[in-house]
Write a protein that holds these residues in place. Sequence first.
Motif, PDB file in Angstrom:
ATOM      1  N   GLN A 146       0.855  -1.188   0.000  1.00 38.93           N
ATOM      2  CA  GLN A 146       0.000   0.000   0.000  1.00 38.93           C
ATOM      3  C   GLN A 146       0.893   1.241   0.000  1.00 38.93           C
ATOM      4  O   GLN A 146       1.670   1.452   0.921  1.00 38.93           O
ATOM      5  N   MET A 147       0.789   2.069  -1.045  1.00 33.04           N
ATOM      6  CA  MET A 147       1.706   3.191  -1.227  1.00 33.04           C
ATOM      7  C   MET A 147       1.184   4.464  -0.556  1.00 33.04           C
ATOM      8  O   MET A 147       0.357   5.183  -1.113  1.00 33.04           O
ATOM      9  N   TYR A 148       1.695   4.738   0.636  1.00 35.34           N
ATOM     10  CA  TYR A 148       1.417   5.996   1.329  1.00 35.34           C
ATOM     11  C   TYR A 148       2.697   6.819   1.352  1.00 35.34           C
ATOM     12  O   TYR A 148       3.762   6.316   1.719  1.00 35.34           O
ATOM     13  N   VAL A 149       2.608   8.094   0.941  1.00 39.27           N
ATOM     14  CA  VAL A 149       3.776   8.972   0.995  1.00 39.27           C
ATOM     15  C   VAL A 149       3.392  10.298   1.636  1.00 39.27           C
ATOM     16  O   VAL A 149       2.217  10.659   1.695  1.00 39.27           O
ATOM     17  N   ASN A 150       4.399  11.025   2.094  1.00 37.75           N
ATOM     18  CA  ASN A 150       4.172  12.323   2.729  1.00 37.75           C
ATOM     19  C   ASN A 150       3.471  13.274   1.765  1.00 37.75           C
ATOM     20  O   ASN A 150       3.862  13.397   0.604  1.00 37.75           O
ATOM     21  N   LYS A 151       2.438  13.946   2.255  1.00 32.44           N
ATOM     22  CA  LYS A 151       1.647  14.829   1.397  1.00 32.44           C
ATOM     23  C   LYS A 151       2.464  15.988   0.831  1.00 32.44           C
ATOM     24  O   LYS A 151       2.092  16.573  -0.191  1.00 32.44           O
ATOM     25  N   ALA A 152       3.592  16.303   1.467  1.00 32.21           N
ATOM     26  CA  ALA A 152       4.458  17.355   0.929  1.00 32.21           C
ATOM     27  C   ALA A 152       4.950  16.993  -0.462  1.00 32.21           C
ATOM     28  O   ALA A 152       5.157  17.873  -1.308  1.00 32.21           O
ATOM     29  N   GLY A 153       5.111  15.688  -0.714  1.00 37.13           N
ATOM     30  CA  GLY A 153       5.546  15.242  -2.028  1.00 37.13           C
ATOM     31  C   GLY A 153       4.462  15.360  -3.078  1.00 37.13           C
ATOM     32  O   GLY A 153       4.748  15.392  -4.278  1.00 37.13           O
ATOM     33  N   VAL A 154       3.211  15.429  -2.642  1.00 42.61           N
ATOM     34  CA  VAL A 154       2.085  15.545  -3.567  1.00 42.61           C
ATOM     35  C   VAL A 154       1.763  17.016  -3.843  1.00 42.61           C
ATOM     36  O   VAL A 154       1.382  17.387  -4.953  1.00 42.61           O
ATOM     37  N   LYS A 155       1.946  17.861  -2.831  1.00 44.51           N
ATOM     38  CA  LYS A 155       1.636  19.285  -2.978  1.00 44.51           C
ATOM     39  C   LYS A 155       2.613  19.995  -3.919  1.00 44.51           C
ATOM     40  O   LYS A 155       2.251  20.970  -4.576  1.00 44.51           O
ATOM     41  N   ALA A 156       3.838  19.528  -3.971  1.00 50.87           N
ATOM     42  CA  ALA A 156       4.851  20.171  -4.811  1.00 50.87           C
ATOM     43  C   ALA A 156       4.575  19.917  -6.286  1.00 50.87           C
ATOM     44  O   ALA A 156       4.060  18.860  -6.661  1.00 50.87           O
ATOM     45  N   ASP A 157       4.899  20.888  -7.126  1.00 51.34           N
ATOM     46  CA  ASP A 157       4.773  20.660  -8.567  1.00 51.34           C
ATOM     47  C   ASP A 157       6.118  20.283  -9.189  1.00 51.34           C
ATOM     48  O   ASP A 157       6.167  19.781 -10.312  1.00 51.34           O
TER      49      ASP A 157
END
Length: 414
Positions: A146-157
């Motif tokens: 199950q792939m969970y990663v820090n949301k900071a990695g998703v917010k960045a463009d």
Amino acid sequence: MKIDVPYGKDGSMSAVIGDDVKVSFLEANDVQIGDEDENINAAINNPINSKNFKEFLSDAKNVLVIVNDATRPTPTKKILEFIFDDLKQTHFNFIIATGAHRGPSQEEYLQIFGSYYEQIKDKIIVHDARVEEDMVFLGQSTNGTQMYVNKAGVKADKIIIISSVEPHYFAGYTGGRKSFLPGIAGYTTIEQNHKLALVPEARALALDGNPVHEDMIDAIKTVKQDIFSIMTVLDKHHNVYATCCGHINDSFHAAIDHANEVFAAPLKEKADIVVSVVKFPQDIDLYQAQKGIDNAKLALKKKGIMILVAKCRCGIGGKAFADLLGSSDTPEAALETIEKGYVLGYHKAAKMAEIGLWAQMWGVTDVKPDVISKLFIKPFSHLQTAIDLALKEKGRNASVLFLMDGGLTVPLIK
């Protein structure tokens, strides 16, 4: 013969061995170091399958820079000399890819960032895999992780990765995809991924068929943002030997070729006694220094004696692996417990227990004797005492090999 080995950041230990004893040394290969600044600058400006760095940042709105924690020798502060002027023209944050490790101490922040720390300390995120509300679900890997990663990695463009590539005892190599998994992944994700380390295919220098690596590649595939990867390869003195930049997977694979030139060390025959020296910063604790045990096993004869020399400045490190080994009467019992159910850290215990089935593990560390002795490691305060006793047990005809950077050097029998 007097032999000096590093111990801790600036210290050393020594031992005197009789000239009648067969002693050899194995360390990372000597490589030609050019101008480090030119090496780094050229790679950043001529990336592999990517825009150059300035072009990459030209339309950036929110940049995340992923950097290693203090357990790696990655020259992050050196890389910042070449990218910070461009980076500071953007909105940026740093995230320390701790994986499941603890966050940095004040001293370790300076170890990572150097003089840049004061300028960026308000822009540093310390990843904590256990904070579930900080994680975002990105899907499931081929192996079911199950792939969970820090949301900071998703917010960045835009994402920049600064890492180093060297052999890793179950992921094949550090660097590249490891910045995401385990670097900024959730605890559950890391646990599921590291369980795959229990299979024989998960070993140093191996990528093909290695399920840990395959899982990490799957994690990268879920990332939709543009990534600029800066991969360094260091020599045995931690000088920059090579830099490969650009596409995350292509730069990683290019760096592997250089890493093998440094760290894959040919060996004619195994030894009866192997002294594995783990250098700073990998000597932070036993959890990290265990890499020196796993590499040294490749050079050790069956029923041999392995002597780990690692300061272990912060003690044991991972609690789960220590609790498991400490509660098991024998290596066999530890492996039986692991088969009943996996907990993050058990992969470390499994690797150590497997060695305990066919060899002795001794340790010259700062860990309290009553603590380390419960982990199937015979404790010593001085290298000389350990060497003398090992030679007494194995005989003066025994061969002794010093693995001078055991955390990174991988012996290869030729």
